[in-house]
Scaffold this motif. Structure first.
Motif, short mmCIF file in Angstrom:
data_model
loop_
_atom_site.label_atom_id
_atom_site.label_comp_id
_atom_site.label_asym_id
_atom_site.label_seq_id
_atom_site.Cartn_x
_atom_site.Cartn_y
_atom_site.Cartn_z
N ALA A 59 0.83 -1.20 0.00
CA ALA A 59 0.00 0.00 0.00
C ALA A 59 0.86 1.25 0.00
CB ALA A 59 -0.93 0.00 1.21
N ALA A 60 1.96 1.22 0.77
CA ALA A 60 2.81 2.41 0.89
C ALA A 60 3.63 2.68 -0.36
CB ALA A 60 3.74 2.24 2.09
N ASP A 61 4.12 1.62 -1.02
CA ASP A 61 4.97 1.85 -2.18
C ASP A 61 4.20 1.92 -3.50
OD1 ASP A 61 4.33 -0.77 -2.83
OD2 ASP A 61 6.28 -1.60 -2.32
N GLY A 62 2.87 1.89 -3.44
CA GLY A 62 2.06 2.05 -4.65
C GLY A 62 1.95 0.80 -5.50
N THR A 63 2.24 -0.37 -4.93
CA THR A 63 2.18 -1.61 -5.71
C THR A 63 0.78 -1.88 -6.23
OG1 THR A 63 4.05 -2.64 -4.57
CG2 THR A 63 2.46 -4.11 -5.61
N PHE A 64 -0.24 -1.71 -5.37
CA PHE A 64 -1.61 -1.98 -5.80
C PHE A 64 -2.04 -1.02 -6.91
CE2 PHE A 64 -1.84 -3.66 -1.35
CZ PHE A 64 -2.03 -4.98 -1.69
N THR A 65 -1.65 0.24 -6.79
CA THR A 65 -2.00 1.22 -7.83
C THR A 65 -1.30 0.87 -9.15
OG1 THR A 65 -2.29 2.95 -6.17
CG2 THR A 65 -1.96 3.65 -8.44
N ALA A 66 -0.02 0.49 -9.08
CA ALA A 66 0.71 0.12 -10.29
C ALA A 66 0.10 -1.11 -10.95
CB ALA A 66 2.18 -0.13 -9.95
N MET A 67 -0.34 -2.08 -10.15
CA MET A 67 -0.97 -3.28 -10.70
C MET A 67 -2.30 -2.93 -11.38
SD MET A 67 -0.13 -5.81 -7.49
CE MET A 67 -1.10 -7.20 -8.07
N LEU A 68 -3.06 -2.04 -10.77
CA LEU A 68 -4.33 -1.62 -11.37
C LEU A 68 -4.09 -0.92 -12.69
CD1 LEU A 68 -7.39 -1.16 -11.31
CD2 LEU A 68 -6.98 0.87 -9.89
N ARG A 111 -5.36 7.85 -15.24
CA ARG A 111 -4.05 7.76 -15.90
C ARG A 111 -3.84 6.30 -16.34
NH1 ARG A 111 0.36 11.06 -16.04
NH2 ARG A 111 2.39 10.08 -16.45
N VAL A 112 -4.13 6.02 -17.59
CA VAL A 112 -3.99 4.67 -18.13
C VAL A 112 -2.75 4.63 -19.02
CG1 VAL A 112 -5.07 2.87 -19.52
CG2 VAL A 112 -6.48 4.32 -18.04
N PRO A 113 -1.68 3.96 -18.60
CA PRO A 113 -0.45 3.93 -19.39
C PRO A 113 -0.64 3.18 -20.71
CG PRO A 113 -0.08 3.19 -17.12
CD PRO A 113 -1.56 3.22 -17.34
N ARG A 114 0.28 3.43 -21.63
CA ARG A 114 0.33 2.69 -22.89
C ARG A 114 1.30 1.52 -22.75
NH1 ARG A 114 -3.74 5.37 -25.91
NH2 ARG A 114 -3.48 7.62 -25.63
N LEU A 115 0.98 0.42 -23.40
CA LEU A 115 1.91 -0.71 -23.37
C LEU A 115 3.16 -0.42 -24.19
CD1 LEU A 115 -0.37 -3.87 -23.61
CD2 LEU A 115 0.67 -2.82 -21.60
N GLY A 116 3.02 0.36 -25.26
CA GLY A 116 4.17 0.75 -26.07
C GLY A 116 4.55 2.19 -25.81
N ALA A 117 5.02 2.85 -26.84
CA ALA A 117 5.40 4.26 -26.72
C ALA A 117 4.14 5.12 -26.67
CB ALA A 117 6.28 4.66 -27.89
N GLY A 118 4.28 6.29 -26.07
CA GLY A 118 3.17 7.22 -26.00
C GLY A 118 2.83 7.60 -24.58
N ARG A 119 2.17 8.73 -24.46
CA ARG A 119 1.78 9.24 -23.14
C ARG A 119 0.57 8.46 -22.61
NH1 ARG A 119 1.99 15.83 -24.05
NH2 ARG A 119 4.24 15.98 -24.52
N ALA A 151 -1.55 -1.29 -14.69
CA ALA A 151 -1.08 -2.28 -15.66
C ALA A 151 -2.24 -3.06 -16.25
CB ALA A 151 -0.08 -3.22 -15.00
N ALA A 152 -3.20 -3.43 -15.40
CA ALA A 152 -4.39 -4.14 -15.90
C ALA A 152 -5.21 -3.24 -16.82
CB ALA A 152 -5.23 -4.63 -14.73
N GLN A 153 -5.32 -1.96 -16.48
CA GLN A 153 -6.04 -1.02 -17.34
C GLN A 153 -5.32 -0.82 -18.66
OE1 GLN A 153 -6.13 2.38 -14.76
NE2 GLN A 153 -7.99 1.72 -13.68
N ALA A 154 -3.98 -0.79 -18.63
CA ALA A 154 -3.20 -0.62 -19.85
C ALA A 154 -3.42 -1.79 -20.82
CB ALA A 154 -1.72 -0.49 -19.52
N ARG A 155 -3.48 -3.00 -20.28
CA ARG A 155 -3.74 -4.17 -21.12
C ARG A 155 -5.13 -4.07 -21.77
NH1 ARG A 155 -1.63 -9.36 -17.53
NH2 ARG A 155 0.60 -8.83 -17.53
#
Length: 276
Positions: A68-77, A165-173, A79-83
């Motif tokens: 929770a403190a290091d943002g792991t759950f947020t990063a996982m969410l 904020r939904v990341p891209r799997l490849g290049a791009g914002r 990543a799932a949204q990016a897919r």
């Protein structure tokens, strides 16, 4: 598979998203630990009451607090949204709303200030928190905030939209802007409408009755009524259905966690499993 535990398909999707252990002795089995964390919040029990098959409760709590403190759950969410976004699976007609959550007496008592802030609002019903949520057109969470239960919805809309904020799997914002935003009358204000227009976000938000009366009373000086599409507004119920699914987790329907960081991490974990 026992009740509330991850399925094989969910674990296969989650395993690559977990942070790797780079130093020290090998940590306890991630699947067992994550199953224990999920079981705790699905059942709504205290950490000490988690079944022994998941290991020592202190290990579960330590791992949960670390992630929770290091943002792991947020990063996982994200990543799932990016897919899902790469597969074209996100409907960018976004609905926003909030829901009140009663806080248990055990949620009180955390140290005020710093990272251990506890946004609890006091009302006639006691202590409450509020989950502000933005979900896609299929009822899956895109962004969330946790505040005290006495915080007005419209004061957090800008912060909520900026949290998308939904990341891209490849290049791009990362994708940060909805195609269309739907909200109820609680978000009806000139400041919000102007802010959405500046960002190029189309929106469907009904006017409140007092705003209609004031505009009508002023005549031409009151300006034109905002555009409102009742057919689009009918799709706002997806956010209500999203809240219903989140509150199937008893540890989310009632807040037992003392800190906002822990409670928001629990809601993030439940949101992650909805994407899977």
């Amino acid at each position: 598979m026992r009740r509330y535990e991850l399925t094989d398909a969910e674990w296969q999707a989650l395993e690559p998203l977990l942070p790797a252990s780079r130093m020290g002795r090998p940590r306890a089995d991630d699947r067992r630990i994550l199953n224990g964390i999920v079981w705790k919040f699905r059942a709504g029990v205290a950490w000490r009451d988690v079944p022994e098959r998941y290991g020592p409760w202190a290990s579960l709590h330590t791992r949960f607090r670390r992630w929770a403190a290091d943002g792991t759950f947020t990063a996982m969410l994200q990543a799932a949204q990016a897919r899902a976004d790469a597969a074209g699976d996100i409907d960018w007609l976004v609905a926003v709303d909030s829901t009140i959550v009663r806080a248990h007496q055990h949620a009180a008592g955390a140290r005020k200030g710093g990272t251990r802030r506890r946004p609890l609002g006091r009302s006639r019903g006691g202590l409450t928190s509020k989950i502000h949520l933005a979900c896609d057109g299929r009822g899956r969470p895109l962004a969330l905030l946790v505040t005290g239960g006495n915080i007005n919805d419209c004061t957090r809309l800008m912060q909520l939209v900026q949290a998308i904020r939904v990341p891209r799997l490849g290049a791009g914002r990362p994708r940060v802007r909805p195609d269309h935003l739907i909200g109820d009358k609680g978000y009806s204000s000139k400041a919000i409408r102007a802010w959405l227009r500046r960002r190029g976000i189309a929106h469907t938000i009904p006017e409140r009755a007092d705003q209609i009366r004031n505009r009508t009373r002023r005549g031409r000086r009151g300006g034109r009524p905002p555009v409102f599409d009742k057919h689009i507004y009918k799709r706002r119920n997806v956010v209500e259905r999203c809240f219903n699914r989140l509150k199937q987790w008893r540890g989310i329907a009632t807040r037992y966690e003392k800190t906002a960081e822990s409670y928001q991490a629990a809601v993030t974990l439940a949101s992650l499993l909805m994407w899977l």
